[in-house]
Design a protein around this motif. Sequence first.
Motif, mmCIF file in Angstrom:
data_model
loop_
_atom_site.group_PDB
_atom_site.id
_atom_site.type_symbol
_atom_site.label_atom_id
_atom_site.label_comp_id
_atom_site.label_asym_id
_atom_site.label_seq_id
_atom_site.Cartn_x
_atom_site.Cartn_y
_atom_site.Cartn_z
ATOM 1 N N SER A 115 0.828 -1.206 0.000
ATOM 2 C CA SER A 115 0.000 0.000 0.000
ATOM 3 C C SER A 115 0.863 1.257 0.000
ATOM 4 O O SER A 115 0.601 2.210 -0.748
ATOM 5 N N GLU A 116 1.903 1.272 0.830
ATOM 6 C CA GLU A 116 2.798 2.419 0.880
ATOM 7 C C GLU A 116 3.520 2.609 -0.452
ATOM 8 O O GLU A 116 3.687 3.735 -0.935
ATOM 9 N N THR A 117 3.933 1.507 -1.055
ATOM 10 C CA THR A 117 4.625 1.573 -2.345
ATOM 11 C C THR A 117 3.697 2.134 -3.415
ATOM 12 O O THR A 117 4.117 2.933 -4.265
ATOM 13 N N ARG A 118 2.447 1.766 -3.376
ATOM 14 C CA ARG A 118 1.483 2.281 -4.348
ATOM 15 C C ARG A 118 1.289 3.789 -4.170
ATOM 16 O O ARG A 118 1.181 4.529 -5.152
ATOM 17 N N LEU A 119 1.303 4.264 -2.937
ATOM 18 C CA LEU A 119 1.089 5.681 -2.673
ATOM 19 C C LEU A 119 2.234 6.553 -3.179
ATOM 20 O O LEU A 119 2.014 7.701 -3.578
ATOM 21 N N ILE A 120 3.452 6.039 -3.151
ATOM 22 C CA ILE A 120 4.606 6.865 -3.546
ATOM 23 C C ILE A 120 4.961 6.703 -5.023
ATOM 24 O O ILE A 120 5.934 7.299 -5.491
ATOM 25 N N ASN A 121 4.183 5.909 -5.757
ATOM 26 C CA ASN A 121 4.354 5.793 -7.204
ATOM 27 C C ASN A 121 3.056 6.209 -7.885
ATOM 28 O O ASN A 121 2.187 5.374 -8.155
#
Length: 280
Positions: A108-114
């Motif tokens: 989820s965090e990775t999706r938010l920063i990309n």
Amino acid sequence: MSPLLKIRAERDQMSAIERRIADFILDNAHLLRDYSSQQLADALQISQSSVVKFSQKLGFKGYPDLKYGIGESIAHHRAQESTAPRTAADPFAASAEALWRRKQEAESETRLINPPAQIRAVAAALTAATQVFVTGLGEDAPQAQALALRLALLDIRASCPGDAFVVSAALSGAARNDVLLVLCEHGRQPALAQLGRELRARGGKLVSVTRHSANPLRSQADLALLVSAHDERAHVEPLLYRAALQHLLDVLYLELCETRRDALARLQANAERLRRLLES
């Protein structure tokens, strides 16, 4: 968005002093409750007002609110890990459930920063390239090979030479719009940075996939994809990184499948061809 993720997401747009504060907080989040704003300022040899302004820039009223938010975030993670029921029949069930939740958080965090625009930009670069060279060393190598295969099945001319010397030789024939896609967790492999410079000198594009941290490979890339995966336990953090990285690559693959003309038909035809080859 949790305070720690917000700090990671905005770090690259911060001033030098703000980055020092951000790095200290990220590295010592679990100890932050013992630091006042003055103590944090003293530890970093900066003014107390810099700490206050840093907190306000992130959307908090002040440092106490930032510290409280980080403490709440850490407590939330620990509470989730401790609430999974342990059963006599399966003593590892709680650990497995906690790991699954942490992987979901990392994804989820990775999706938010990309942002979607960045994923689309990378997909467009891959589509426009005459050749795509995918590489990764160590634990990144298997995922680099798998990605190259998926791209090839979509009729994108992709290869994964593997060894850095072989990649360098392959780049000797690179054209202006070709892409080197490098998977490197910490972005500090000198050989991979050199390969990026070689391709860019020929007019090609470098796409990096690294941790969401400041690193040489990310700084020289034309396009950068980022992975956020953090855990205090040294044996767990690599598991989160691999899961989040794979999810990010899968999202990129979906973008290619759904936006390239006739991509699914090509994929089906190529997959059928490979199936016949394996069965012959």
